[in-house]
Write a protein that holds these residues in place. Structure first.
Motif, PDB file in Angstrom:
ATOM      1  N   GLY A 201       0.798  -1.216   0.000  1.00 33.08           N
ATOM      2  CA  GLY A 201       0.000   0.000   0.000  1.00 33.08           C
ATOM      3  C   GLY A 201       0.831   1.267   0.000  1.00 33.08           C
ATOM      4  N   ARG A 202       2.148   1.117   0.001  1.00 29.14           N
ATOM      5  CA  ARG A 202       3.045   2.285  -0.013  1.00 29.14           C
ATOM      6  C   ARG A 202       3.793   2.431  -1.329  1.00 29.14           C
ATOM      7  NH1 ARG A 202       6.860   2.414   4.959  1.00 29.14           N
ATOM      8  NH2 ARG A 202       7.693   0.763   3.679  1.00 29.14           N
ATOM      9  N   GLY A 203       3.460   1.590  -2.310  1.00 28.42           N
ATOM     10  CA  GLY A 203       4.084   1.702  -3.622  1.00 28.42           C
ATOM     11  C   GLY A 203       5.322   0.852  -3.812  1.00 28.42           C
ATOM     12  N   CYS A 204       5.671   0.020  -2.849  1.00 28.89           N
ATOM     13  CA  CYS A 204       6.881  -0.814  -2.977  1.00 28.89           C
ATOM     14  C   CYS A 204       6.753  -1.819  -4.106  1.00 28.89           C
ATOM     15  CB  CYS A 204       7.167  -1.534  -1.668  1.00 28.89           C
ATOM     16  SG  CYS A 204       7.699  -0.454  -0.330  1.00 28.89           S
ATOM     17  N   GLY A 205       5.598  -2.470  -4.210  1.00 32.07           N
ATOM     18  CA  GLY A 205       5.401  -3.446  -5.274  1.00 32.07           C
ATOM     19  C   GLY A 205       5.470  -2.810  -6.649  1.00 32.07           C
ATOM     20  N   ALA A 206       4.828  -1.653  -6.788  1.00 29.52           N
ATOM     21  CA  ALA A 206       4.860  -0.942  -8.072  1.00 29.52           C
ATOM     22  C   ALA A 206       6.288  -0.513  -8.404  1.00 29.52           C
ATOM     23  CB  ALA A 206       3.924   0.259  -8.041  1.00 29.52           C
ATOM     24  N   ALA A 207       7.014  -0.031  -7.403  1.00 32.58           N
ATOM     25  CA  ALA A 207       8.402   0.399  -7.632  1.00 32.58           C
ATOM     26  C   ALA A 207       9.269  -0.786  -8.051  1.00 32.58           C
ATOM     27  CB  ALA A 207       8.962   1.064  -6.382  1.00 32.58           C
ATOM     28  N   LEU A 208       9.071  -1.940  -7.416  1.00 34.30           N
ATOM     29  CA  LEU A 208       9.828  -3.148  -7.771  1.00 34.30           C
ATOM     30  C   LEU A 208       9.541  -3.545  -9.220  1.00 34.30           C
ATOM     31  CD1 LEU A 208      11.668  -5.467  -6.684  1.00 34.30           C
ATOM     32  CD2 LEU A 208       9.546  -6.655  -6.065  1.00 34.30           C
ATOM     33  N   MET A 209       8.278  -3.516  -9.604  1.00 34.00           N
ATOM     34  CA  MET A 209       7.905  -3.870 -10.973  1.00 34.00           C
ATOM     35  C   MET A 209       8.425  -2.850 -11.980  1.00 34.00           C
ATOM     36  SD  MET A 209       6.510  -6.782 -10.794  1.00 34.00           S
ATOM     37  CE  MET A 209       5.869  -6.908 -12.464  1.00 34.00           C
ATOM     38  N   ARG A 210       8.413  -1.578 -11.622  1.00 35.41           N
ATOM     39  CA  ARG A 210       8.957  -0.557 -12.534  1.00 35.41           C
ATOM     40  C   ARG A 210      10.459  -0.742 -12.727  1.00 35.41           C
ATOM     41  NH1 ARG A 210       6.092   3.063  -9.344  1.00 35.41           N
ATOM     42  NH2 ARG A 210       3.965   3.311 -10.085  1.00 35.41           N
ATOM     43  N   GLU A 211      11.150  -1.155 -11.665  1.00 31.61           N
ATOM     44  CA  GLU A 211      12.586  -1.406 -11.790  1.00 31.61           C
ATOM     45  C   GLU A 211      12.834  -2.606 -12.709  1.00 31.61           C
ATOM     46  OE1 GLU A 211      16.770  -0.904 -11.150  1.00 31.61           O
ATOM     47  OE2 GLU A 211      15.026   0.420 -11.143  1.00 31.61           O
TER      48      GLU A 211
ATOM     49  N   LEU B  97      -7.737 -13.007  -6.489  1.00 28.41           N
ATOM     50  CA  LEU B  97      -7.145 -12.101  -5.502  1.00 28.41           C
ATOM     51  C   LEU B  97      -7.123 -10.649  -5.965  1.00 28.41           C
ATOM     52  CD1 LEU B  97      -4.116 -14.315  -4.366  1.00 28.41           C
ATOM     53  CD2 LEU B  97      -6.296 -13.974  -3.186  1.00 28.41           C
ATOM     54  N   GLY B  98      -7.536 -10.400  -7.192  1.00 29.53           N
ATOM     55  CA  GLY B  98      -7.510  -9.040  -7.717  1.00 29.53           C
ATOM     56  C   GLY B  98      -6.148  -8.577  -8.188  1.00 29.53           C
ATOM     57  N   LEU B  99      -5.211  -9.498  -8.316  1.00 24.87           N
ATOM     58  CA  LEU B  99      -3.857  -9.122  -8.725  1.00 24.87           C
ATOM     59  C   LEU B  99      -3.803  -8.602 -10.151  1.00 24.87           C
ATOM     60  CD1 LEU B  99      -1.959 -12.103  -7.093  1.00 24.87           C
ATOM     61  CD2 LEU B  99      -1.974  -9.724  -6.314  1.00 24.87           C
ATOM     62  N   GLU B 100      -4.747  -9.040 -10.979  1.00 25.08           N
ATOM     63  CA  GLU B 100      -4.785  -8.580 -12.368  1.00 25.08           C
ATOM     64  C   GLU B 100      -4.900  -7.051 -12.423  1.00 25.08           C
ATOM     65  OE1 GLU B 100      -7.426 -12.367 -12.258  1.00 25.08           O
ATOM     66  OE2 GLU B 100      -6.893 -10.744 -10.912  1.00 25.08           O
ATOM     67  N   THR B 101      -5.658  -6.486 -11.496  1.00 22.35           N
ATOM     68  CA  THR B 101      -5.850  -5.033 -11.454  1.00 22.35           C
ATOM     69  C   THR B 101      -4.539  -4.323 -11.143  1.00 22.35           C
ATOM     70  OG1 THR B 101      -8.126  -5.363 -10.739  1.00 22.35           O
ATOM     71  CG2 THR B 101      -7.180  -3.182 -10.371  1.00 22.35           C
ATOM     72  N   PHE B 102      -3.785  -4.851 -10.184  1.00 23.81           N
ATOM     73  CA  PHE B 102      -2.483  -4.271  -9.832  1.00 23.81           C
ATOM     74  C   PHE B 102      -1.580  -4.238 -11.056  1.00 23.81           C
ATOM     75  CE2 PHE B 102       1.959  -5.288  -8.709  1.00 23.81           C
ATOM     76  CZ  PHE B 102       2.306  -4.113  -8.059  1.00 23.81           C
ATOM     77  N   TYR B 103      -1.453  -5.374 -11.745  1.00 24.08           N
ATOM     78  CA  TYR B 103      -0.570  -5.446 -12.902  1.00 24.08           C
ATOM     79  C   TYR B 103      -1.090  -4.606 -14.068  1.00 24.08           C
ATOM     80  CZ  TYR B 103       2.253  -8.847 -10.478  1.00 24.08           C
ATOM     81  OH  TYR B 103       3.079  -9.450  -9.569  1.00 24.08           O
TER      82      TYR B 103
ATOM     83  N   ARG C  51      -2.607  -1.793 -13.872  1.00 30.66           N
ATOM     84  CA  ARG C  51      -2.215  -0.397 -13.592  1.00 30.66           C
ATOM     85  C   ARG C  51      -0.771  -0.131 -13.993  1.00 30.66           C
ATOM     86  NH1 ARG C  51      -5.029  -1.063  -8.505  1.00 30.66           N
ATOM     87  NH2 ARG C  51      -2.998  -1.268  -7.529  1.00 30.66           N
ATOM     88  N   LEU C  52       0.037  -1.178 -14.067  1.00 28.07           N
ATOM     89  CA  LEU C  52       1.442  -1.042 -14.452  1.00 28.07           C
ATOM     90  C   LEU C  52       1.650  -1.263 -15.953  1.00 28.07           C
ATOM     91  CD1 LEU C  52       3.002  -2.963 -11.445  1.00 28.07           C
ATOM     92  CD2 LEU C  52       3.039  -0.477 -11.834  1.00 28.07           C
ATOM     93  N   GLY C  53       0.567  -1.437 -16.696  1.00 26.14           N
ATOM     94  CA  GLY C  53       0.660  -1.598 -18.143  1.00 26.14           C
ATOM     95  C   GLY C  53       0.587  -3.027 -18.651  1.00 26.14           C
ATOM     96  N   TYR C  54       0.491  -3.993 -17.743  1.00 27.77           N
ATOM     97  CA  TYR C  54       0.362  -5.390 -18.149  1.00 27.77           C
ATOM     98  C   TYR C  54      -1.061  -5.639 -18.631  1.00 27.77           C
ATOM     99  CZ  TYR C  54       4.843  -6.594 -16.025  1.00 27.77           C
ATOM    100  OH  TYR C  54       6.173  -6.678 -15.727  1.00 27.77           O
ATOM    101  N   ARG C  55      -1.183  -6.563 -19.580  1.00 32.00           N
ATOM    102  CA  ARG C  55      -2.515  -6.946 -20.041  1.00 32.00           C
ATOM    103  C   ARG C  55      -2.653  -8.458 -19.938  1.00 32.00           C
ATOM    104  NH1 ARG C  55      -2.056  -8.582 -25.583  1.00 32.00           N
ATOM    105  NH2 ARG C  55      -0.031  -7.980 -26.376  1.00 32.00           N
ATOM    106  N   GLU C  56      -3.861  -8.879 -19.674  1.00 30.43           N
ATOM    107  CA  GLU C  56      -4.128 -10.306 -19.609  1.00 30.43           C
ATOM    108  C   GLU C  56      -4.086 -10.873 -21.020  1.00 30.43           C
ATOM    109  OE1 GLU C  56      -7.741 -13.323 -18.461  1.00 30.43           O
ATOM    110  OE2 GLU C  56      -7.527 -11.509 -17.237  1.00 30.43           O
TER     111      GLU C  56
END
Length: 178
Positions: free
Chosen positions: A102-112, A133-139, A141-146
């Protein structure tokens, strides 16, 4: 949040134990990283050792994220091990410590990981996620597509089958360098 990323850190005994502890914490908090809670370090060690062997062989690469001196996130950039797939990589064991979520660590890791993939000239990055689990939504938002879904491919318990969702990030590179 101030994260420092290290690609291919020395895989010391201390780092191995930190990774196993992170894996246990993430799983026991409900994370989808190869296990179903509850787990202990002894449950994680066999798969962790396989993962460390891939890193030692040089076929996989480890990206770690630190907040200060504390390990808070990891992911594996996996070589496809097949010559027709050298232009893209698979991201595995993507995890951040539950108390950093919830602090952006996962997004930052994926951006790296994306930055690294682009620097290597890769065409894309692939990640699979556990459905439900709703993980598709997280990814997303980072530009990933199913790009696919394997129905009921993951059996968490009798009567609890989940889809394995295939996600893809197009990097647009056209030369595999790493």
């Amino acid at each position: 949040m101030n994260l420092r990323f290290v690609l291919d850190p020395q895989l010391t005994c201390e780092l191995r134990e930190q990774i196993v502890a992170l894996w246990v914490d993430v799983t026991n908090a409900g994370g989808a990283v190869g296990f179903v809670a509850p787990v202990a370090a002894a449950d994680v060690h066999p798969l962790a050792e396989e993962t460390f062997a891939g890193l030692a062989a040089g076929s996989d690469r480890l990206l770690v994220g630190y907040e200060g001196d504390r390990l808070v996130g990891i992911l594996i950039i996996s070589d496809n091990r097949f010559h027709l797939k050298t232009h893209w990589r698979v991201l595995k064991r993507v995890m951040v410590h539950p108390d950093t979520q919830g602090r952006g660590c996962g997004a930052a890791l994926m951006r790296e990981a994306e930055r690294i993939g682009r620097a290597w000239g890769l065409d894309g990055l692939h990640v699979t996620v556990r459905g439900g689990l709703g993980l598709e939504t997280f990814y997303a938002r980072l530009g990933y597509r199913e790009v696919g879904r394997l129905p009921r491919a993951l059996r968490l318990a009798p009567g609890d089958d989940r889809d394995e969702v295939l996600m893809w990030l197009d990097l647009g590179g056209h030369t595999a360098a790493a």
